[in-house]
Design a protein around this motif. Sequence first.
Motif, PDB file in Angstrom:
ATOM      1  N   LYS A 168       0.840  -1.193   0.000  1.00  0.00           N
ATOM      2  CA  LYS A 168       0.000   0.000   0.000  1.00  0.00           C
ATOM      3  C   LYS A 168       0.874   1.242   0.000  1.00  0.00           C
ATOM      4  O   LYS A 168       1.767   1.393   0.851  1.00  0.00           O
ATOM      5  CB  LYS A 168      -0.913   0.020   1.238  1.00  0.00           C
ATOM      6  N   LEU A 197      -7.774   4.273  -6.885  1.00  0.00           N
ATOM      7  CA  LEU A 197      -6.751   3.666  -7.730  1.00  0.00           C
ATOM      8  C   LEU A 197      -6.880   4.281  -9.108  1.00  0.00           C
ATOM      9  O   LEU A 197      -7.909   4.127  -9.772  1.00  0.00           O
ATOM     10  CB  LEU A 197      -6.934   2.146  -7.788  1.00  0.00           C
ATOM     11  N   GLY A 201      -2.430   3.371 -12.276  1.00  0.00           N
ATOM     12  CA  GLY A 201      -2.119   2.362 -11.272  1.00  0.00           C
ATOM     13  C   GLY A 201      -2.774   1.030 -11.582  1.00  0.00           C
ATOM     14  O   GLY A 201      -2.163  -0.028 -11.433  1.00  0.00           O
ATOM     15  N   ALA A 202      -4.036   1.081 -12.009  1.00  0.00           N
ATOM     16  CA  ALA A 202      -4.749  -0.152 -12.354  1.00  0.00           C
ATOM     17  C   ALA A 202      -4.088  -0.839 -13.541  1.00  0.00           C
ATOM     18  O   ALA A 202      -3.924  -2.066 -13.553  1.00  0.00           O
ATOM     19  CB  ALA A 202      -6.203   0.172 -12.663  1.00  0.00           C
ATOM     20  N   ASN A 208      -4.143  -1.428  -4.584  1.00  0.00           N
ATOM     21  CA  ASN A 208      -4.654  -0.482  -3.592  1.00  0.00           C
ATOM     22  C   ASN A 208      -4.501   0.957  -4.089  1.00  0.00           C
ATOM     23  O   ASN A 208      -3.791   1.203  -5.060  1.00  0.00           O
ATOM     24  CB  ASN A 208      -3.904  -0.674  -2.273  1.00  0.00           C
ATOM     25  N   PRO A 209      -5.163   1.911  -3.433  1.00  0.00           N
ATOM     26  CA  PRO A 209      -5.132   3.301  -3.910  1.00  0.00           C
ATOM     27  C   PRO A 209      -3.725   3.853  -4.101  1.00  0.00           C
ATOM     28  O   PRO A 209      -2.830   3.606  -3.287  1.00  0.00           O
ATOM     29  CB  PRO A 209      -5.869   4.059  -2.803  1.00  0.00           C
ATOM     30  N   ASP A 210      -3.553   4.608  -5.190  1.00  0.00           N
ATOM     31  CA  ASP A 210      -2.291   5.304  -5.442  1.00  0.00           C
ATOM     32  C   ASP A 210      -2.490   6.822  -5.395  1.00  0.00           C
ATOM     33  O   ASP A 210      -1.559   7.584  -5.628  1.00  0.00           O
ATOM     34  CB  ASP A 210      -1.698   4.895  -6.791  1.00  0.00           C
TER      35      ASP A 210
END
Length: 359
Positions: A168, A197, A201-202, A208-210
Amino acid sequence: MKIGILGLGEGRSTMSAVLKSEKLELKMVCDRNIELCKQRVEEFNFHSYTTNYEDLLNDTEIDIIAIYTPDHLHAEHVKQALLHGKHVVCTKPFIDDLSKAAELLELVEQSGKKVFVGQSSRFFEPMKKQRKDYEAGLIGDLITVEAYYHADHRWFLEKSWSLQQAFKWLYGGLSHPVDFIRWYLPEIEEVMGYGMLSSNGAKGGLKNPDTMHFIFKAKDGRIARVSGCYTGPVQPVTRDSEMSCILRGTEGCSQGDYMDLRYAITDNTGEERILTWEHKLKHYFRFEGKSHHAGEYQNYLEYFADSITQGYTAYPDIKEGIGTIALLQAMDRSLQSGKPVKVDDILTEFNLTVNELSA
């Protein structure tokens, strides 16, 4: 002070720091990866290495063990060092499991040894100057703090473990600006945040969130904010730094930039100044580009060594390190719930009290 280093990835900066220091002596280094050991031997012409942590622990000449291993191993490595009568430096984040905090606090009490969290960004020249000016009252009373860490870390996704569910950016990236908040507003009561995210990032495989933004409320009513974005382009450094800490006071304002050795202040006389430290570039950045931070490590290791010989507490100590982890976990829960989270609720859940963590 004689020191042993565990973990030679990030520990590369620590090797450079110790070998350049007049206050520390490098006794032995350790990594389970024998090829990495050999690489550091060749790089630094230092030949005392092992792949077995027990060799560091059992070396009676070693005063300090510096730990730069993956986060989930920190608690056990710190525990073993304390059980063997060593002072400890541990890289941030201090631990990843608060259920182990009480045992470590008890071991510090029993052993009489010091634990210091290597929150390196506090020891960067602009941040050192910002703190000095703040303590001198140049901006008056603190109203609020704003901190951020925005970086194009898409290259980081080449590391396979960064794509695992456990990774994370909240802990790996935001822990730096969150530490700035804790430095100036140590008693954070509640936090609220949102994260997402990004498409970058995906696409890169993150789980997880960026991209995250948080608001903090201290027990005295003051507020602060932190943000982090990690998989998109950033501004040119002449316009903005990847990391920054802004203090807004009743009589002035200051901003410390990282990694650009730049600091700005409007002080209580109305004078405006911008300071830079280009002449210290080689102290802070000793390897390719700005990929390691050996100068900060030397600054904090010497500060810690002095704390042992002179008998003062080096901060962040174990209590502050645990408090920061509790805050990060509260932030994590806020992301998941979409609601404010109280830090004391996290501490209570793990049978920790504010009194235990107070300086």
